[in-house]
Structures are given as C-alpha cells and as structure tokens.
Design a protein around this motif. Structure first.
Motif, PDB file in Angstrom:
ATOM      1  N   VAL A 100     -23.161  31.133  35.728  1.00  0.00           N
ATOM      2  CA  VAL A 100     -24.577  31.309  36.064  1.00  0.00           C
ATOM      3  C   VAL A 100     -24.926  30.427  37.261  1.00  0.00           C
ATOM      4  O   VAL A 100     -25.600  30.859  38.201  1.00  0.00           O
ATOM      5  CB  VAL A 100     -25.471  30.962  34.857  1.00  0.00           C
ATOM      6  N   LYS A 148     -22.063  28.696  31.532  1.00  0.00           N
ATOM      7  CA  LYS A 148     -23.041  28.025  32.378  1.00  0.00           C
ATOM      8  C   LYS A 148     -22.537  27.901  33.812  1.00  0.00           C
ATOM      9  O   LYS A 148     -23.308  28.020  34.765  1.00  0.00           O
ATOM     10  CB  LYS A 148     -23.326  26.617  31.826  1.00  0.00           C
ATOM     11  N   VAL A 205     -28.798  35.712  39.551  1.00  0.00           N
ATOM     12  CA  VAL A 205     -29.095  35.873  38.131  1.00  0.00           C
ATOM     13  C   VAL A 205     -30.003  34.724  37.700  1.00  0.00           C
ATOM     14  O   VAL A 205     -30.223  33.777  38.450  1.00  0.00           O
ATOM     15  CB  VAL A 205     -27.817  35.864  37.249  1.00  0.00           C
ATOM     16  N   GLU A 206     -30.516  34.814  36.483  1.00  0.00           N
ATOM     17  CA  GLU A 206     -31.281  33.722  35.891  1.00  0.00           C
ATOM     18  C   GLU A 206     -30.643  33.359  34.567  1.00  0.00           C
ATOM     19  O   GLU A 206     -30.245  34.239  33.798  1.00  0.00           O
ATOM     20  CB  GLU A 206     -32.735  34.126  35.693  1.00  0.00           C
ATOM     21  N   GLY A 207     -30.496  32.067  34.308  1.00  0.00           N
ATOM     22  CA  GLY A 207     -29.847  31.616  33.089  1.00  0.00           C
ATOM     23  C   GLY A 207     -30.822  31.317  31.969  1.00  0.00           C
ATOM     24  O   GLY A 207     -31.929  30.829  32.213  1.00  0.00           O
ATOM     25  N   ALA A 225     -26.950  35.279  31.065  1.00  0.00           N
ATOM     26  CA  ALA A 225     -27.315  35.610  32.444  1.00  0.00           C
ATOM     27  C   ALA A 225     -28.179  36.856  32.415  1.00  0.00           C
ATOM     28  O   ALA A 225     -27.786  37.890  31.859  1.00  0.00           O
ATOM     29  CB  ALA A 225     -26.064  35.861  33.281  1.00  0.00           C
ATOM     30  N   LEU A 261     -20.265  38.916  34.426  1.00  0.00           N
ATOM     31  CA  LEU A 261     -21.386  38.452  35.241  1.00  0.00           C
ATOM     32  C   LEU A 261     -21.750  39.465  36.324  1.00  0.00           C
ATOM     33  O   LEU A 261     -22.931  39.729  36.587  1.00  0.00           O
ATOM     34  CB  LEU A 261     -21.048  37.116  35.879  1.00  0.00           C
ATOM     35  N   GLU A 283     -24.040  30.631  28.270  1.00  0.00           N
ATOM     36  CA  GLU A 283     -25.432  30.815  28.668  1.00  0.00           C
ATOM     37  C   GLU A 283     -25.654  32.312  28.862  1.00  0.00           C
ATOM     38  O   GLU A 283     -24.715  33.057  29.155  1.00  0.00           O
ATOM     39  CB  GLU A 283     -25.718  30.052  29.966  1.00  0.00           C
TER      40      GLU A 283
END
Length: 275
Positions: A215, A212, A222-224, A138, A197, A136
C-alpha cells in the motif's frame, strides 16, 4: 546495474538462527578466505576479500522496492558486482529452487514457504528472520466504498481480490478472516501480492487484502485501511544462503547488508517491521 530477471510461468514462482549467527558465518568465511590469501602473501587476516560477479536473489514480491534499493547500494559498495532479482510468490520461488533454478539467496515472505527449501536441504545456512510484515486493505483512491473494516469486504456488491491461499499474503488473509470469524469469496485469487494490488490500481477490483508495504509503495494509486484482525496474521520474513550458490561470498555479503542497521533502515522506511 541492478536488473530484474524474468521468471518462467510457475517454475519460478523456523526462522532458525538469528542475524548474529548469519553474520558470524560471514565473518568465519571471510576469515578462511583471508587465511588462504595470506599464505600466498597477497592479503592479511584483517583485510576483506574483494567481491565481484553476479548475485542472484529470489525474493518475495513484497520485497521488490526495498531489495531493489539495497541491491543498488550493494553494487555501489562493491564495484564489479551485480545483483539480479527474481521477485514473485514465495511458493513459486521455492518450487523453482527445489527444481534446480540457479540462485544464491532466497528471501521468503513466510517460514512456511522457506520450509519447502529447508526440508529439501537446498539451503546452506539456517534461515535468519530479517523483517516482519502486516496486512492492510487497499481500496480505490478516496475509498469511495467507505470500507472501514475487514467485515465490510464481505458485503455484496464489492469486488474484492485476495492472494492465493498457497502464498504467504493469501495464507495471512485467511488467518485474519478466521480471527474475525468472517467468510469472503473474492472475485479472484492472485499468485502474488503485487498482482492482487494491481487489480485495485487498474480499477479491476474495489479492494484487495495486501501488505502495508505494498500500500505504501503504491502511493496515491490506492488508499490503505487498517483492520485489527491483521494482528493475528503478521508474517516473519526469513532469508537463507542456498546450497548451490555460485557466488557464496558476495551472496553472504548481500545478506549481511540486509541484516545491518543500514539495511534495516531501508526496510522500515518501506513499511516493514523489524524482527
């Protein structure tokens, strides 16, 4: 009390038999132990040996949250045991194991890094796949750069971080980029997924391609952003008992917990997929 172990710089740093085979091995070993105890009149074949001592687990960085929780549960179920973890890039951990670093269990983020250990015959059991993970993107909280796809990361002006190509999250990112026929030059390659990350968490990068699970663990930091190319780069996570394990009975019991319904529930709650 579960406690992480410090790892030295760089020194620490397929899926064959399934869960049933590993559990059968555990049951067989327990039976042998019970049989020996029965000869001395101190146990029966139906009893389980009391576990004690330390279990040392080398595990991929992305397993930190789930395995820490499982380590605490294991200690609760088996008073007198302690689970020590060394989390890091799977390739560095594998190199440490083949170099003689003491450990009981190795849980890798990919069959490829597990093969480093199995090729050297440093494993005592065939690796069992216990989880799967998917990539995913981040981004910074609120996604200020409006990242909506993997292709968006290739635009100029964005500071993007990837895991090193030699570690599973980096190899997966390269597969995803290849699936999308995209080229991306990151501002840095990190040695494990947590380091990648953290670049976003610390606002040293605008985005990173991570798992994932990472995140989810970061929460509001953070936003995924999902992207379809990640389906081409799903990682299987194998686990094995190591040949030179100092506490093999407790190690096999910890592995059985990971493979159990209880263990799988913890893994799925932290974002992993079942194998």
């Amino acid at each position: 009390m579960t406690r992480p172990m410090r790892r030295t710089r760089r020194t620490l740093q397929v899926a064959g038999a399934g869960a049933a085979a590993l559990l059968a091995l555990t049951a067989c070993s327990s039976s042998d132990s019970d049989s020996g105890s029965a000869k001395s009149g101190s146990s029966t074949s139906s009893s389980s040996p009391k576990l004690s001592g330390e279990v040392t687990v080398f595990a991929a960085a992305s397993l930190q949250e789930s395995f820490t929780a499982l380590g605490k549960e294991f200690e609760k179920q088996h008073p007198g045991t302690t689970v020590n973890f060394s989390f890091g890039g799977s390739d560095s951990l594998a190199a440490g194991i083949t170099g003689g670093a003491p450990a009981d269990v190795f849980a890798s983020a990919s069959p490829k890094t597990m093969k480093i250990v199995t090729d050297r015959k440093d494993n005592a059991t065939a690796p069992a796949t216990f989880a799967r993970n998917q990539l995913e993107i981040a981004t910074l909280p609120g996604n200020p750069d409006k990242v909506a796809s993997l292709k968006d990361l290739t635009g100029s002006g964005l500071k993007v971080v990837l895991c090193d190509k030699t570690v599973p999250c980096g190899a997966a990112a390269q597969k995803a980029l290849a699936a999308g026929k995209l080229k991306l030059t990151p501002v840095s390659y990190e040695q494990d997924v947590k380091s990648a990350l953290n670049k976003v968490v610390l606002k040293e990068a605008d985005a990173a391609v991570v798992y994932k699970t990472d995140v989810k663990a970061a929460g509001s930091k953070v936003e995924g952003v999902d992207f379809p190319e990640s389906a081409a780069a799903v990682n299987d996570y194998p686990m094995t008992l190591l040949k030179n394990a100092k506490n093999p009975e407790a190690a096999k019991a910890f592995m059985a917990l990971v493979l159990s319904a209880e263990g799988q529930k913890v893994l799925t709650e932290t974002g992993f997929r079942t194998p």
